[in-house]
Write an enzyme that holds these catalytic residues in place. Structure first.
Site, PDB file in Angstrom:
ATOM      1  N   ASP A 427       5.134 -37.159   6.472  1.00  0.00           N
ATOM      2  CA  ASP A 427       4.717 -36.382   7.639  1.00  0.00           C
ATOM      3  C   ASP A 427       3.568 -37.154   8.279  1.00  0.00           C
ATOM      4  OD1 ASP A 427       4.658 -34.027   9.338  1.00  0.00           O
ATOM      5  OD2 ASP A 427       2.718 -33.629   8.406  1.00  0.00           O
ATOM      6  N   LYS A 428       3.626 -37.381   9.582  1.00  0.00           N
ATOM      7  CA  LYS A 428       2.663 -38.287  10.218  1.00  0.00           C
ATOM      8  C   LYS A 428       1.232 -37.771  10.173  1.00  0.00           C
ATOM      9  CE  LYS A 428       1.973 -38.388  14.679  1.00  0.00           C
ATOM     10  NZ  LYS A 428       0.492 -38.289  14.829  1.00  0.00           N
ATOM     11  N   THR A 429       1.019 -36.588  10.704  1.00  0.00           N
ATOM     12  CA  THR A 429      -0.345 -36.104  10.916  1.00  0.00           C
ATOM     13  C   THR A 429      -1.037 -35.775   9.603  1.00  0.00           C
ATOM     14  OG1 THR A 429       0.338 -35.191  13.042  1.00  0.00           O
ATOM     15  CG2 THR A 429      -1.756 -34.413  12.126  1.00  0.00           C
ATOM     16  N   THR A 587       7.505 -36.126  12.417  1.00  0.00           N
ATOM     17  CA  THR A 587       6.375 -35.638  13.201  1.00  0.00           C
ATOM     18  C   THR A 587       6.836 -34.657  14.266  1.00  0.00           C
ATOM     19  OG1 THR A 587       4.533 -36.312  14.631  1.00  0.00           O
ATOM     20  CG2 THR A 587       6.552 -37.604  14.782  1.00  0.00           C
ATOM     21  N   GLY A 588       5.905 -33.817  14.674  1.00  0.00           N
ATOM     22  CA  GLY A 588       6.166 -32.905  15.782  1.00  0.00           C
ATOM     23  C   GLY A 588       5.799 -33.520  17.116  1.00  0.00           C
ATOM     24  N   LYS A 615      11.366 -28.992   9.207  1.00  0.00           N
ATOM     25  CA  LYS A 615      11.106 -30.150   8.349  1.00  0.00           C
ATOM     26  C   LYS A 615      11.994 -30.146   7.110  1.00  0.00           C
ATOM     27  CE  LYS A 615       6.341 -30.860   9.863  1.00  0.00           C
ATOM     28  NZ  LYS A 615       4.909 -30.914   9.461  1.00  0.00           N
ATOM     29  N   ASP A 635       1.028 -32.296   3.485  1.00  0.00           N
ATOM     30  CA  ASP A 635      -0.274 -31.741   3.117  1.00  0.00           C
ATOM     31  C   ASP A 635      -0.189 -30.615   2.104  1.00  0.00           C
ATOM     32  OD1 ASP A 635       0.584 -29.516   4.501  1.00  0.00           O
ATOM     33  OD2 ASP A 635      -0.759 -29.792   6.203  1.00  0.00           O
ATOM     34  N   ASP A 639       3.570 -28.175   4.983  1.00  0.00           N
ATOM     35  CA  ASP A 639       4.842 -28.816   4.659  1.00  0.00           C
ATOM     36  C   ASP A 639       5.477 -28.265   3.390  1.00  0.00           C
ATOM     37  OD1 ASP A 639       4.363 -30.574   6.832  1.00  0.00           O
ATOM     38  OD2 ASP A 639       3.071 -31.786   5.552  1.00  0.00           O
TER      39      ASP A 639
END
Length: 748
Positions: A427-429, A587-588, A615, A635, A639
């Site tokens: 997950d990017k963020t 990512t969103g 996701k 995180d 997620d």
């Protein structure tokens, strides 16, 4: 200007802020062992986790936690059907004492043995009554040194899980009974000297093995020792020394420079660099100031006053200890297979001993000593000790090593599965990126320097709490710029903020502010805005001039604000690809933003504009597309469904929240290279398990026929003492091979 609006920025997760309120209950340092972790059902002495979870409790100091198990003794030692956590009940110091005592008793038993003298063709010391010396000393050895094996056999049989102790005890009982019968008139040669050497060698092997096992288990005790026994509580402003167990939530504690922080808390006075390597595995100290959370067991470089927020079983260190202890007590598929093989080996050994007895009785009925020697050798060499130890010791060492690196394994099965991961989905963020806004670039108009523009913007945003404003202020402070004082601060709803700085009317404003007022931008500023927008950054402008007087307003600089990519992310992606693992990103964010980040990190597979509730579906799609094992890295809170859907869930950046239920592996730090370390440790651990299993199985496959005497016709015979040596050596080899796992290189 960018379509993003200042003070109305879209995606900003505030990664990490979710963890603070996440309720966690851990088995703890001030809780009784029974409430911490249940021992294995077949462990008569209680599991290692019990003893360690109680470390630092009310009744004893943390410093004794790692040694508590050494004070408890029991005979149960089942290697075939349960976890080897019960090795903790076998103190290596006791085996050492018994070995030296029995070795001293073995010398006269060997010297005065007429059987050994006849075999060697020697005429040893003999005098009236000397024939009884081997019997007396042999009996003493059985009573003193053999008792621990007999007690272990009793526990195994009572638990209906016969194993190594039962086989050794059978060999001891058969040797003792036959030798005693010979002493009282049965024709044949006694076994006293072989019985004595057998027990002495078995004690030596156990001493070495238990030292290795205890070294792995003591890792938890070492964690407990990080906490000081006492703390200085402020009472009426004066420090008063009290036992750490007496601390309560709300107490204010003084931490002196260089001292360990005694409990979890929040800084209320002072600032210092704090070494949190016990939690994250990273040696770089972290700056802590008023309002920051600190973890018990970390080391402060300066003086701090902290307010206690968690005690006992609720502390971070207690949670880490419980996770590691639970992982060591859990069973992986490989462990279950080894347990079944070790249990089966007991019956193979007994069957081989019966066949050996019958065959040699038919072939040499006139030599019962030779027959029983073969039977005893088979029973001894077939002990499934090495096979039973092959996996548990590797698992204990690997989970302890992982904990020191800030990798917390919730179950051994999760660590074992990591070796087969062929796709890692990030997950990017907050995982590949910092999860917070940071200054990505500054472009200024002619005649204005970067530092001047940044200092002026920081002055305007000095009182702002918005992430974009804080990013500008943090960047100015990082450059150690002198930030002038501003007055007349006024927020512009959805558009920015304005203030007077050194008599100049300034605004830090969004693109809408500039567009609505028709303010013209220099060509280089227009190019900077377009470039930043293509890279997914938010742009804000530093505008000088009176609001409403468009002709007098001028854009001095444009600031690009973005979610910064972590410095370690590119290394993590490259390391995974070198190991043959596909890397994908989720990512969103918009497709353009996602592609920009992915290109910079070398990621080819990108899934963008994915809503939080979608996701898990993306993970499932990867699994259906042919991936063998998918690891999802997120995180742990936002997620959670995706982590649960993945074959391996890895929660990153957990910080003090180590009890994330949705993940099989929890990374305390936010460094994505921890994912690489997890896979590397899993593969190295599995290699050690396979090496140990092959050695243990091969040793038995070769040793049992030799002990039975299949090469007797060629003059190759294995006496019981040599069988004991080989059995002990095989166990020690397995233990030492497991210890080599400590040489595994992690990222710097």
């Amino acid at each position: 200007m960018s379509g993003h609006e200042h003070h109305g920025h879209g995606e900003h997760h505030g990664h990490g802020e979710h963890h603070g309120g996440h309720e966690r209950r851990g088995a703890g340092f001030d809780t009784p062992p029974s409430a911490a972790t249940q021992p294995a059902a077949s462990d008569p002495g209680g599991g290692t986790a019990d003893r360690v979870a109680a470390a630092g409790g009310v009744s004893r100091s943390a410093a004794t936690a790692g040694d508590d198990h050494a004070q408890h003794d029991h005979g149960g030692h089942d290697h075939s059907g349960h976890d080897h956590s019960e090795h903790a009940g076998h103190d290596p110091l006791r085996f050492r004492r018994l070995f030296w005592v029995c070795l001293a008793l073995t010398v006269p038993a060997v010297v005065f043995s007429t059987g050994l003298q006849d075999i060697l063709g020697l005429g040893g010391p003999r005098f009236p009554g000397s024939v009884w010396i081997p019997a007396v000393f042999g009996t003493a050895i059985v009573v003193i040194g053999g008792r621990i094996f007999l007690q272990g056999a009793w526990h195994e049989l009572r638990g209906r899980s016969p194993g190594m102790m039962t086989l050794i005890s059978l060999a001891i009982v058969v040797s003792f009974a036959y030798s005693a019968a010979v002493m009282f008139g049965l024709p044949g040669m006694d076994f006293w000297w072989e019985l004595a050497t057998l027990v002495a060698i078995m004690l030596l092997g156990h001493w070495i093995e238990m030292s290795a096992v205890q070294g792995a288990q003591n890792a938890l005790g070492e964690l407990a020792k990080l906490l000081p026994d006492e703390a200085e509580v402020l009472r009426d402003g004066e420090p008063v020394t009290v036992a750490r167990a007496e601390l309560a939530v709300g107490d204010r504690v003084l931490v002196r420079p260089g001292a360990a922080i005694p409990v979890d808390g929040r800084v209320v006075e002072g600032s210092a660099e704090v070494d949190e390597s016990l939690l994250t595995g990273e040696s770089t100290p972290v700056d802590k100031t008023e309002g920051d959370e600190v973890v018990g067991g970390s080391i402060a470089s300066g003086s701090l006053t902290i307010e206690v927020t968690r005690t006992g079983g609720d502390t971070t260190l207690a949670g880490i200890v419980k996770l590691v202890a639970d992982a060591q007590a859990s069973r992986s598929p490989a462990q279950l297979l080894a347990d079944r093989a070790a249990a089966l080996l007991f019956y193979v050994a007994v069957g081989a001993a019966v066949v050996t007895l019958a065959a040699w009785w038919l072939l040499r009925p006139d030599d019962p000593a030779f027959v029983l020697e073969r039977v005893v050798a088979v029973l001894v060499i077939a002990c499934p000790h090495a096979l039973g130890l092959a996996i548990p010791l590797v698992a204990q060492i690997s989970t302890a090593l992982a904990a020191r690196r800030g990798i917390l394994i919730r179950s051994r099965a999760a660590l074992e599965e990591a070796k087969d991961v062929d796709v890692v989905l990030f997950d990017k963020t907050g995982t590949l990126t910092e999860g917070r806004q940071a200054l990505a670039g500054v472009t200024t108009a002619s005649g204005v320097s970067d530092d001047e523009a940044l200092a002026l913007a920081a002055a305007v945003e000095g009182r702002s709490e918005h992430p974009i404003g804080r990013a500008i202020v943090d960047a100015a402070r990082a450059r150690q710029l002198r930030i002038p004082r501003a007055k007349g601060f006024r927020a512009l709803a959805g558009r920015g903020a304005t203030a007077i700085v050194d008599g100049r009317q300034l605004a830090v404003a969004s693109g809408r502010y500039v567009t609505e007022r028709g303010i013209r931008l220099d060509a280089e500023l227009v190019h900077a805005v377009r470039t930043a927008g293509a890279e997914g950054a938010t742009t804000v402008a530093l505008v000088e001039g009176t609001d409403g007087a468009e002709a007098e307003q001028r854009v001095l600089a444009v600031f690009a604000i973005a979610d910064q990519v972590r410095e370690e992310s590119a290394d993590a992606v490259a390391a995974l690809r070198r190991r043959g693992v596909r890397v994908a990103m989720l990512t969103g964010d918009s497709h353009a933003v996602a592609q920009h980040v992915a290109r910079g990190l070398g990621i080819d597979e990108v899934r963008s504009e994915v809503l939080p509730d979608q996701k898990a579906r993306e993970v499932s799609q990867l699994q259906q597309d042919g991936a063998v094992r998918v690891a999802m890295v997120g995180d742990g809170i936002n997620d959670a469904p995706a982590l649960a859907q993945a074959d391996l869930g890895i929660a990153i950046g957990a910080g003090t929240d180590v009890a994330i239920e949705s993940a099989g592996v929890v990374l305390a730090s936010s460094d994505p290279r921890g994912v690489v370390d997890t896979i590397a440790l899993s593969r190295a651990s599995y290699r050690k398990m396979l090496q140990n299993l092959w050695w243990a199985a091969g040793y038995n496959a070769l040793g049992i026929p030799l002990a039975a005497g299949v090469l007797a016709g060629a003059g190759v015979l294995m006496p019981p003492w040599l069988a004991a040596v080989l059995m002990s050596v095989s166990t020690v080899i397995v233990a030492l091979n497991a210890q080599l796992l400590r040489r595994l290189r992690f990222h710097a």
